[in-house]
Motif scaffolding. Structure first.
Motif, PDB file in Angstrom:
ATOM      1  N   UNK A   1       0.815  -1.216   0.000  1.00  0.00           N
ATOM      2  CA  UNK A   1       0.000   0.000   0.000  1.00  0.00           C
ATOM      3  C   UNK A   1       0.844   1.258   0.000  1.00  0.00           C
ATOM      4  N   UNK A   2       2.152   1.108  -0.129  1.00  0.00           N
ATOM      5  CA  UNK A   2       3.041   2.256  -0.156  1.00  0.00           C
ATOM      6  C   UNK A   2       3.423   2.777   1.213  1.00  0.00           C
ATOM      7  N   UNK A   3       3.052   2.088   2.265  1.00  0.00           N
ATOM      8  CA  UNK A   3       3.406   2.509   3.616  1.00  0.00           C
ATOM      9  C   UNK A   3       4.808   2.028   3.971  1.00  0.00           C
ATOM     10  N   UNK A   4       5.516   2.869   4.728  1.00  0.00           N
ATOM     11  CA  UNK A   4       6.879   2.543   5.130  1.00  0.00           C
ATOM     12  C   UNK A   4       6.854   1.657   6.372  1.00  0.00           C
ATOM     13  N   UNK A   5       7.650   0.594   6.351  1.00  0.00           N
ATOM     14  CA  UNK A   5       7.786  -0.290   7.508  1.00  0.00           C
ATOM     15  C   UNK A   5       9.244  -0.410   7.897  1.00  0.00           C
ATOM     16  N   UNK A   6       9.494  -0.798   9.130  1.00  0.00           N
ATOM     17  CA  UNK A   6      10.860  -0.954   9.639  1.00  0.00           C
ATOM     18  C   UNK A   6      10.946  -2.179  10.528  1.00  0.00           C
ATOM     19  N   UNK A   7      12.016  -2.931  10.361  1.00  0.00           N
ATOM     20  CA  UNK A   7      12.317  -4.043  11.268  1.00  0.00           C
ATOM     21  C   UNK A   7      13.728  -3.877  11.794  1.00  0.00           C
ATOM     22  N   UNK A   8      13.902  -4.061  13.091  1.00  0.00           N
ATOM     23  CA  UNK A   8      15.219  -4.072  13.713  1.00  0.00           C
ATOM     24  C   UNK A   8      15.352  -5.343  14.539  1.00  0.00           C
TER      25      UNK A   8
END
Length: 495
Positions: free
Chosen positions: A285-292
């Protein structure tokens, strides 16, 4: 692998050598006995002359000569009927679609591509991704480094055997093959986790593995001799066994550092499995995600559900040997001291039934096969009726699956993923959709069609979560105490 080698028992249900002998005897009895023209077994020109006379009088032979001396026999003899009978249409398909179609390029990493192609289903669903790949190179690096260590540990273990011992020789012949098996993939996933491809992308030598493999094989064979000679020297000093082993392993670690330096120079330094990384991405959907987190944490959080890879095992079809029995392969592995390669041998119908159950439940299926048999890359079709060799050359090609294994005609050479199945009105499989790792320029945009007849003859393995396997076969797997194939057996082939 923790078990003493033994010869797997022959199956009395599916394959009986006496039956073959009786069949051959019956065939001989129907033949007219005649004297050979060559008494000493050399090729007789008189025979050749007779053969040519017969060929000149045979219209089929003349037509074959007219066409096939300037045509690829695979394309010239492909069956139009088989192409028409094999549409890329399937009435039971996994709903969730992954992408892009992957390409292993000039490497033998199909099993790692099949593994990551299965694992990415879960990752992409959980994170709502449109296109995504896990890093095949990351697993390739750790596999190759571990295989080098495995070979040198085996060299220490077998140091007292002569170099022409069949096991020693076989291990030295193809010591760090690009290929692998499901249990070897599980060892990598549990110890090293996974990372997105963007964090450890392809390099020239992960996509073109031949030059690196040639160098490493030369280096490791030399290292094996160094360890063997050191072992002889230490044993001549009457040292305690634990001192000898510790000294040999210290020398092995020095040699392994050199291997590591070669690999990091050619493949790049990989993420450490116990060190955190940060990955940022756009979802569908064009949303930014982050994983650490660490690679192991990424694997456990996103790629290990709903069915953890450690709870899946291999069903195989080896008609030479007893069904409903557990097998392993001597000296076959990658991570020293980790999970062994284990197979539960079963009838082909049990494997088909497991595949159908998994596809209906939305689960892709890792499988191993002999991809080069009766297959065409351009059309993406694998079908035993694909080529008209017998008609064109007036020959018979009648080996059974067991006989092909016995005479080195067939083995597990490639791993892919089944993503759909077409069932007839009675619920029986007709054909299967296969996700390959040869790019989107082959087959049906990278996907292949496998007929049910081809499955029976050339599929050797399907990997099944315990929840989808017949209870009696789970009990066989849990029972342990496997019979052991020798390391040179075709069931020890790496896909």
């Amino acid at each position: 692998m923790g078990s003493s080698p033994s010869r797997p028992e022959e199956s009395t249900a599916e394959y009986n050598e006496k039956n073959s002998v009786h069949a051959a005897t019956a065939q001989l009895s129907s033949m007219s006995l005649r004297a050979a023209k060559s008494a000493n077994g050399t090729l007789s020109l008189s025979n050749v002359s007779d053969w040519e006379t017969d060929a000149e009088a045979d219209p089929k032979a003349q037509l074959a000569r007219t066409i096939l001396n300037h045509s690829d026999i695979r394309s010239a003899l492909i069956s139009r009927g088989a192409l028409v009978a094999d549409p890329h249409v399937f009435n039971h398909e996994i709903d969730f679609k992954t992408g892009p179609v992957t390409s292993q390029k000039s490497s033998g990493r199909c099993w790692l591509f099949a593994t990551t192609n299965v694992a990415r289903y879960s990752v992409m669903q959980k994170l709502n991704l449109k296109d995504f790949q896990l890093s095949q190179s990351y697993l390739f690096f750790w596999d190759k480094l571990n295989k080098a260590n495995y070979y040198l540990e085996s060299s220490i273990e077998l140091a007292d055997r002569p170099l022409d011992d069949r096991t020693v020789y076989t291990l030295a012949t193809d010591l760090i093959n690009d290929g692998g098996q499901w249990d070897m993939a599980v060892n990598l996933l549990l110890n090293y986790g996974v990372v997105p491809q963007s964090l450890y992308p392809e390099s020239l030598h992960s996509s073109l593995t031949g030059p690196l493999n040639t160098l490493l094989k030369t280096k490791l064979r030399e290292d094996a001799l160094i360890l063997r000679r050191l072992s002889q020297t230490l044993k001549a000093q009457s040292l305690a066994p634990e001192v000898i082993t510790s000294t040999l392993r210290a020398e092995k670690e020095r040699l392994m550092q050199e291997v590591y330096n070669v690999m990091t120079a050619t493949l790049g330094v990989p993420p450490m499995p116990d060190q955190k990384f940060t990955w940022e991405y756009y979802d569908a959907d064009g949303k930014v995600g982050t994983f650490t987190g660490t690679p192991v944490e990424f694997f456990e959080k996103y790629a290990a559900k709903p069915y953890h890879p450690k709870d899946s095992f291999s069903l195989v079809n080896d008609p030479r040997n007893e069904y409903s029995k557990l097998y392993t392969v001597d000296k076959l592995g990658n991570v020293w001291g980790a999970r062994p390669v284990l197979y539960v041998n079963t009838e082909i119908e049990n494997m088909k039934a497991a595949v159908v159950k998994m596809i209906k439940a939305g689960q892709p299926v890792f499988f191993g096969c002999d991809v080069g048999q009766s297959s065409d890359s351009a059309s993406g079709i694998m079908d035993t009726a694909l080529f008209k060799y017998e008609s064109a050359f007036d020959i018979t090609l009648g080996l059974t699956k067991a006989e092909r294994l016995q005479v080195s005609e067939s083995a597990m050479t490639h791993a892919m993923v089944i993503t759909a199945v077409h069932l007839d009105a009675n619920g029986k499989p007709v054909r299967y959709k296969v996700e390959n790792s040869w790019g989107d320029a082959v087959g049906d945009k990278g996907y292949f069609l496998m007929s049910d007849a081809w499955f029976e003859e050339f599929v050797f393995q399907v990997v099944v979560p315990r929840a989808f396997a017949p209870k009696k076969l789970v009990e066989v797997y849990d029972g342990g105490d496997p019979s052991v194939y020798p390391v040179w057996d075709p069931m020890g082939a790496l896909a």
